[in-house]
Design a protein around this motif. Structure first.
Motif, PDB file in Angstrom:
ATOM      1  N   ASN A   1     -36.016   3.276   2.071  1.00  0.00           N
ATOM      2  CA  ASN A   1     -36.947   3.998   1.206  1.00  0.00           C
ATOM      3  C   ASN A   1     -38.108   3.089   0.810  1.00  0.00           C
ATOM      4  O   ASN A   1     -39.244   3.533   0.671  1.00  0.00           O
ATOM      5  CB  ASN A   1     -36.219   4.490  -0.042  1.00  0.00           C
ATOM      6  CG  ASN A   1     -37.116   5.268  -0.982  1.00  0.00           C
ATOM      7  OD1 ASN A   1     -37.569   6.355  -0.648  1.00  0.00           O
ATOM      8  ND2 ASN A   1     -37.387   4.695  -2.154  1.00  0.00           N
ATOM      9  N   ARG A   2     -37.770   1.782   0.683  1.00  0.00           N
ATOM     10  CA  ARG A   2     -38.789   0.807   0.283  1.00  0.00           C
ATOM     11  C   ARG A   2     -38.516  -0.520   0.965  1.00  0.00           C
ATOM     12  O   ARG A   2     -37.400  -1.024   0.938  1.00  0.00           O
ATOM     13  CB  ARG A   2     -38.776   0.625  -1.233  1.00  0.00           C
ATOM     14  CG  ARG A   2     -39.769  -0.423  -1.759  1.00  0.00           C
ATOM     15  CD  ARG A   2     -39.814  -0.388  -3.277  1.00  0.00           C
ATOM     16  NE  ARG A   2     -40.782  -1.354  -3.793  1.00  0.00           N
ATOM     17  CZ  ARG A   2     -40.433  -2.498  -4.407  1.00  0.00           C
ATOM     18  NH1 ARG A   2     -39.151  -2.795  -4.588  1.00  0.00           N
ATOM     19  NH2 ARG A   2     -41.349  -3.330  -4.859  1.00  0.00           N
ATOM     20  N   GLN A   3     -39.559  -1.075   1.610  1.00  0.00           N
ATOM     21  CA  GLN A   3     -39.493  -2.411   2.188  1.00  0.00           C
ATOM     22  C   GLN A   3     -40.384  -3.337   1.374  1.00  0.00           C
ATOM     23  O   GLN A   3     -41.563  -3.035   1.166  1.00  0.00           O
ATOM     24  CB  GLN A   3     -39.993  -2.410   3.639  1.00  0.00           C
ATOM     25  CG  GLN A   3     -39.011  -1.900   4.649  1.00  0.00           C
ATOM     26  CD  GLN A   3     -39.468  -2.225   6.060  1.00  0.00           C
ATOM     27  OE1 GLN A   3     -38.757  -2.829   6.833  1.00  0.00           O
ATOM     28  NE2 GLN A   3     -40.670  -1.799   6.417  1.00  0.00           N
ATOM     29  N   THR A   4     -39.830  -4.461   0.936  1.00  0.00           N
ATOM     30  CA  THR A   4     -40.644  -5.393   0.151  1.00  0.00           C
ATOM     31  C   THR A   4     -41.351  -6.414   1.033  1.00  0.00           C
ATOM     32  O   THR A   4     -42.330  -7.017   0.613  1.00  0.00           O
ATOM     33  CB  THR A   4     -39.775  -6.139  -0.876  1.00  0.00           C
ATOM     34  OG1 THR A   4     -38.725  -6.841  -0.191  1.00  0.00           O
ATOM     35  CG2 THR A   4     -39.167  -5.162  -1.868  1.00  0.00           C
TER      36      THR A   4
ATOM     37  N   GLN B   1     -47.997   9.950   2.880  1.00  0.00           N
ATOM     38  CA  GLN B   1     -48.897   9.176   2.008  1.00  0.00           C
ATOM     39  C   GLN B   1     -50.342   9.618   2.221  1.00  0.00           C
ATOM     40  O   GLN B   1     -50.757   9.907   3.351  1.00  0.00           O
ATOM     41  CB  GLN B   1     -48.746   7.682   2.331  1.00  0.00           C
ATOM     42  CG  GLN B   1     -49.564   6.768   1.451  1.00  0.00           C
ATOM     43  CD  GLN B   1     -49.215   5.306   1.666  1.00  0.00           C
ATOM     44  OE1 GLN B   1     -48.073   4.982   1.981  1.00  0.00           O
ATOM     45  NE2 GLN B   1     -50.193   4.423   1.513  1.00  0.00           N
TER      46      GLN B   1
ATOM     47  N   THR C   1     -39.886   4.042   7.448  1.00  0.00           N
ATOM     48  CA  THR C   1     -39.780   2.641   7.848  1.00  0.00           C
ATOM     49  C   THR C   1     -38.333   2.443   8.283  1.00  0.00           C
ATOM     50  O   THR C   1     -37.420   2.526   7.454  1.00  0.00           O
ATOM     51  CB  THR C   1     -40.137   1.690   6.695  1.00  0.00           C
ATOM     52  OG1 THR C   1     -39.413   2.054   5.513  1.00  0.00           O
ATOM     53  CG2 THR C   1     -41.631   1.747   6.397  1.00  0.00           C
TER      54      THR C   1
ATOM     55  N   LYS D   1     -47.555  -2.214   4.506  1.00  0.00           N
ATOM     56  CA  LYS D   1     -47.394  -1.727   3.144  1.00  0.00           C
ATOM     57  C   LYS D   1     -47.431  -0.203   3.128  1.00  0.00           C
ATOM     58  O   LYS D   1     -48.333   0.402   3.696  1.00  0.00           O
ATOM     59  CB  LYS D   1     -48.513  -2.279   2.248  1.00  0.00           C
ATOM     60  CG  LYS D   1     -48.479  -3.793   2.058  1.00  0.00           C
ATOM     61  CD  LYS D   1     -49.593  -4.235   1.136  1.00  0.00           C
ATOM     62  CE  LYS D   1     -49.577  -5.734   0.903  1.00  0.00           C
ATOM     63  NZ  LYS D   1     -50.665  -6.176   0.008  1.00  0.00           N
ATOM     64  N   THR D   2     -46.448   0.396   2.457  1.00  0.00           N
ATOM     65  CA  THR D   2     -46.415   1.844   2.333  1.00  0.00           C
ATOM     66  C   THR D   2     -45.930   2.231   0.944  1.00  0.00           C
ATOM     67  O   THR D   2     -45.259   1.452   0.270  1.00  0.00           O
ATOM     68  CB  THR D   2     -45.462   2.485   3.372  1.00  0.00           C
ATOM     69  OG1 THR D   2     -44.134   2.018   3.124  1.00  0.00           O
ATOM     70  CG2 THR D   2     -45.876   2.143   4.785  1.00  0.00           C
ATOM     71  N   GLU D   3     -46.246   3.447   0.550  1.00  0.00           N
ATOM     72  CA  GLU D   3     -45.756   3.962  -0.724  1.00  0.00           C
ATOM     73  C   GLU D   3     -44.300   4.384  -0.566  1.00  0.00           C
ATOM     74  O   GLU D   3     -43.912   4.967   0.447  1.00  0.00           O
ATOM     75  CB  GLU D   3     -46.608   5.156  -1.175  1.00  0.00           C
ATOM     76  CG  GLU D   3     -48.031   4.781  -1.545  1.00  0.00           C
ATOM     77  CD  GLU D   3     -48.844   5.993  -1.986  1.00  0.00           C
ATOM     78  OE1 GLU D   3     -48.241   7.065  -2.214  1.00  0.00           O
ATOM     79  OE2 GLU D   3     -50.068   5.867  -2.091  1.00  0.00           O
ATOM     80  N   ASP D   4     -43.510   4.082  -1.582  1.00  0.00           N
ATOM     81  CA  ASP D   4     -42.070   4.362  -1.533  1.00  0.00           C
ATOM     82  C   ASP D   4     -41.800   5.851  -1.317  1.00  0.00           C
ATOM     83  O   ASP D   4     -42.408   6.713  -1.972  1.00  0.00           O
ATOM     84  CB  ASP D   4     -41.397   3.917  -2.831  1.00  0.00           C
ATOM     85  CG  ASP D   4     -41.549   2.421  -3.073  1.00  0.00           C
ATOM     86  OD1 ASP D   4     -42.060   1.731  -2.178  1.00  0.00           O
ATOM     87  OD2 ASP D   4     -41.143   1.962  -4.159  1.00  0.00           O
TER      88      ASP D   4
ATOM     89  N   HIS E   1     -32.002   1.912  -0.097  1.00  0.00           N
ATOM     90  CA  HIS E   1     -33.108   2.177  -1.024  1.00  0.00           C
ATOM     91  C   HIS E   1     -34.186   1.114  -0.918  1.00  0.00           C
ATOM     92  O   HIS E   1     -35.344   1.419  -0.619  1.00  0.00           O
ATOM     93  CB  HIS E   1     -32.597   2.266  -2.470  1.00  0.00           C
ATOM     94  CG  HIS E   1     -33.666   2.691  -3.425  1.00  0.00           C
ATOM     95  ND1 HIS E   1     -34.524   1.793  -4.039  1.00  0.00           N
ATOM     96  CD2 HIS E   1     -34.042   3.918  -3.865  1.00  0.00           C
ATOM     97  CE1 HIS E   1     -35.377   2.445  -4.806  1.00  0.00           C
ATOM     98  NE2 HIS E   1     -35.108   3.745  -4.718  1.00  0.00           N
ATOM     99  N   THR E   2     -33.833  -0.142  -1.166  1.00  0.00           N
ATOM    100  CA  THR E   2     -34.822  -1.221  -1.162  1.00  0.00           C
ATOM    101  C   THR E   2     -34.269  -2.438  -0.440  1.00  0.00           C
ATOM    102  O   THR E   2     -33.219  -2.956  -0.817  1.00  0.00           O
ATOM    103  CB  THR E   2     -35.205  -1.636  -2.599  1.00  0.00           C
ATOM    104  OG1 THR E   2     -35.688  -0.485  -3.306  1.00  0.00           O
ATOM    105  CG2 THR E   2     -36.289  -2.707  -2.568  1.00  0.00           C
TER     106      THR E   2
END
Length: 239
Positions: free
Chosen positions: A31-34, A133, A53, A45-48, A4-5
Motif C-alpha cells: 500500500n505504501r513504499q518508503t 493518483q 507498487t 514516489k506515489t500517494e498511498d 501495508h508499509t
C-alpha cells in the motif's frame, strides 16, 4: 501477499528468496513504499493506496544470462497489452523500461536478477503503475485515472497484469524470443524519429533510435551517420 508499509517490494521479495524457497509468481503488493526505486537508483514516489507498487518472483533458470533482455521485453509487452485493453491513449514503451501514455510516464519497471549458480537464475520484477493518483511532482508523470477519467480497482488491474505476465513468460519458456522482441520494438518510443539525448556529463546531442540490441543496448544513428550503441547508464532520452 499484501503489505501495508514496507521500504521496497523488490527488497522484501529478494530477502524472502534468500531465506527460503519462494514459489514461482509469488507477488508482494505494498500500500505504501518508503524507499521505492526505479532504474539507476531513482526514487519512485506515489500517494498511498492510489497506485500499484508490486514485485513478482519468477524462476528464470530457463533463460541464459546473455538473454535476459528478452525478459525485459516480455515484462514490458505484458504491461503494454493490459494498458492497451484498458484503452489508454497513445501507448509506447520507452527504452529501457517505462510505459508512456500521451507522452506521460505512467509505469516504471525494475528487474533484478539473483544468480544462484551457473544454471540457476531468479528474477524479481518490480512494477510501479500510477492508477488513481491525480497530482504529481514530476510534470511528465500521469496516471490511468488522469488520462481516462475512470476510477480503477487496484485488485482487478493487478489480476489482469499478473495473468498477462504469466502468458508472456510462457512464451519465453517456448523460446519465442524473436516474436516477443518484435512486439517490444514495434511499440518503441521515438523509433526512427530525431530525438534529443543527454549523457551523464550533461552533454546533449541529436540522434535517431534505430534499434535495441539483443543485450538491451540502444542503437542511435548520429549526425555523422555513425550508429553508436548506448548502455543503460550511458545516455538518457529527453522528451
Amino acid at each position: 501477499m499484501k503489505l501495508h508499509t514496507i521500504e521496497s517490494t523488490n527488497d522484501y521479495l529478494k530477502l524472502m528468496s534468500l531465506n527460503k524457497s519462494v514459489e514461482d509468481f509469488t507477488v508482494i503488493v505494498a500500500n505504501r513504499q518508503t524507499k521505492g526505486r526505479g532504474q539507476l537508483g531513482s526514487k519512485w514516489k506515489t500517494e498511498d493506496g492510489k497506485n500499484l507498487t508490486y514485485s513478482v518472483f519468477i524462476d528464470t533458470s530457463f533463460i541464459s544470462l546473455d538473454k535476459q533482455f528478452y525478459l525485459n521485453c516480455a515484462v514490458s509487452v505484458s504491461l503494454f497489452n493490459v494498458l492497451k485493453k484498458l484503452m489508454l491513449p497513445n501507448l509506447k514503451i520507452k527504452w529501457p523500461n517505462d510505459i508512456l501514455s500521451d507522452n506521460y510516464k505512467i509505469c516504471g519497471i525494475l528487474i533484478e536478477n539473483i544468480v544462484k549458480n551457473v544454471n540457476t537464475t531468479q528474477s524479481i520484477i518490480g512494477v510501479g503503475l500510477n492508477v488513481n493518483q491525480l497530482q504529481f511532482e514530476y510534470k511528465k508523470a500521469s496516471s490511468l485515472k488522469k488520462l481516462t477519467g475512470i476510477h480503477y480497482s487496484l485488485d482487478e488491474i493487478l489480476i489482469l497484469l499478473i495473468t498477462e505476465l504469466k502468458s508472456q513468460v510462457d512464451r519465453l519458456r517456448t523460446y519465442d524470443f524473436k516474436l516477443i522482441e518484435s512486439d517490444f520494438k514495434n511499440e518503441l518510443f521515438r523509433l526512427n524519429k530525431p530525438s534529443t539525448f543527454q549523457t551523464p556529463n550533461k552533454e546533449v546531442f541529436i540522434g535517431i533510435i534505430k534499434d535495441v540490441t539483443d543485450t538491451g543496448k540502444l542503437q542511435v544513428l548520429l549526425e555523422d551517420e555513425e550508429v553508436k550503441e548506448f548502455g543503460l547508464k550511458e545516455v538518457k532520452l529527453l522528451y
